[in-house]
Write a protein that holds these residues in place. Sequence first.
Motif, PDB file in Angstrom:
ATOM      1  N   ILE A 228       7.848  -8.168 -23.678  1.00 29.02           N
ATOM      2  CA  ILE A 228       9.238  -8.130 -22.732  1.00 29.02           C
ATOM      3  C   ILE A 228       8.470  -6.939 -22.034  1.00 29.02           C
ATOM      4  N   ASN A 230       9.358  -4.552 -19.669  1.00 34.83           N
ATOM      5  CA  ASN A 230      10.424  -3.461 -19.511  1.00 34.83           C
ATOM      6  C   ASN A 230      11.768  -3.565 -21.217  1.00 34.83           C
ATOM      7  N   THR A 231      11.044  -3.729 -22.199  1.00 33.61           N
ATOM      8  CA  THR A 231      12.227  -3.536 -23.212  1.00 33.61           C
ATOM      9  C   THR A 231      10.300  -2.408 -24.932  1.00 33.61           C
ATOM     10  N   TYR A 255      13.099  -8.981 -16.027  1.00 34.53           N
ATOM     11  CA  TYR A 255      12.077  -8.577 -17.139  1.00 34.53           C
ATOM     12  C   TYR A 255      10.613  -9.491 -16.597  1.00 34.53           C
TER      13      TYR A 255
END
Length: 357
Positions: A228, A230-231, A255
């Motif tokens: 993922i 954007n984490t 996401y």
Amino acid sequence: MMVKTKSTRVKAPANLPAGEALHINCGSHDVGTSNPTGRVATDGGISRGAQFLKCKKPINIATSTMNTRTLKNPHKQLELCALAKKYRIEVLAIQEHRIVHSDNSELQFEDLPEGFQLITASAYRNKIGASIGGVGILLSSSAKRAMLSTTIITTYSPTNVSDEEDVEEHYKQLNAATKSVPAHNVLIIAGDFNARIGLDDAKFAYHQNTNRNGDFLLEFAQENNLIITNTTFQKKKSKLWTCVLPSGFRAQLDYVLIRKKWKNCVINTQAYNSFASTGSDHRIVTANIRLSLRANNKSPSKRVKYDWAKLATDPELQDRYTLEIKNRYSVLSDDNCADQTQKYNYLIQANKEAAEK
């Protein structure tokens, strides 16, 4: 929905209830609002098949996702194209465009200004006749020219307050779409997952705790070897949230995922306010992806040319050639179980080997 590159022909999903299409799933916001709370029969996601042309220089593809809330008004479509061109967005995964097609089972292709093409699966109507849901992809002209061996799936998940059976069905179809993608393809999955991921499960998440939909998303990513994006980048909190709820609470619900094989190609992923003029309560999330695919350096095998004219005029060579074929064929065909087809293949092989000598 599978969209093939070059020809842009699409295979429409088989069993689509009235509503989202394009291999996509729908739902609404993460709280109980007037928005849809997720479909009983969700749609997988849009898959856009394509291949990146072999090149020595890296290809930069800005791949984004945004819940637009509506694109029914043509002026909003024009504004979306203008913003995409201004900020150099090559691929934009769209959720909740609310455009209802006359034939719900068909995808709709629309050429828009600035060289963009909008591909949509139909939205559907609720009990009071209002159009809700709908997913699509906005492609720039350069993306259409440069892409190959790449699959993009856009998805719209049921909300966290919808029935768990709906969420399970959503991920069942999303899993099926994901597993159908060839292992060598660059696979990007982008959308509104209506999921919150906590700091216990991701190093750079916006929320403290993971909710039910977040658990589904994490399990899906792990099962399919996805990250993922954007984490994975350390950002200020202001760069992480993607949506403002009616209560004013900010949440990270959107996401961009990519196969771990290609994780080093993702330079950056974050949310931006640059599309705020579209009137959506979601921000655009953009992953800057740089692909550097090696060109095939193998030289093509040279075709052997035989001097058949010499064979036709040289009796001695003809005798040698004939004898060589007979000897080689007798060795190859020393198999009482061989059928006629196999014997013919032996003759072809004997002829080839004799010619090489």
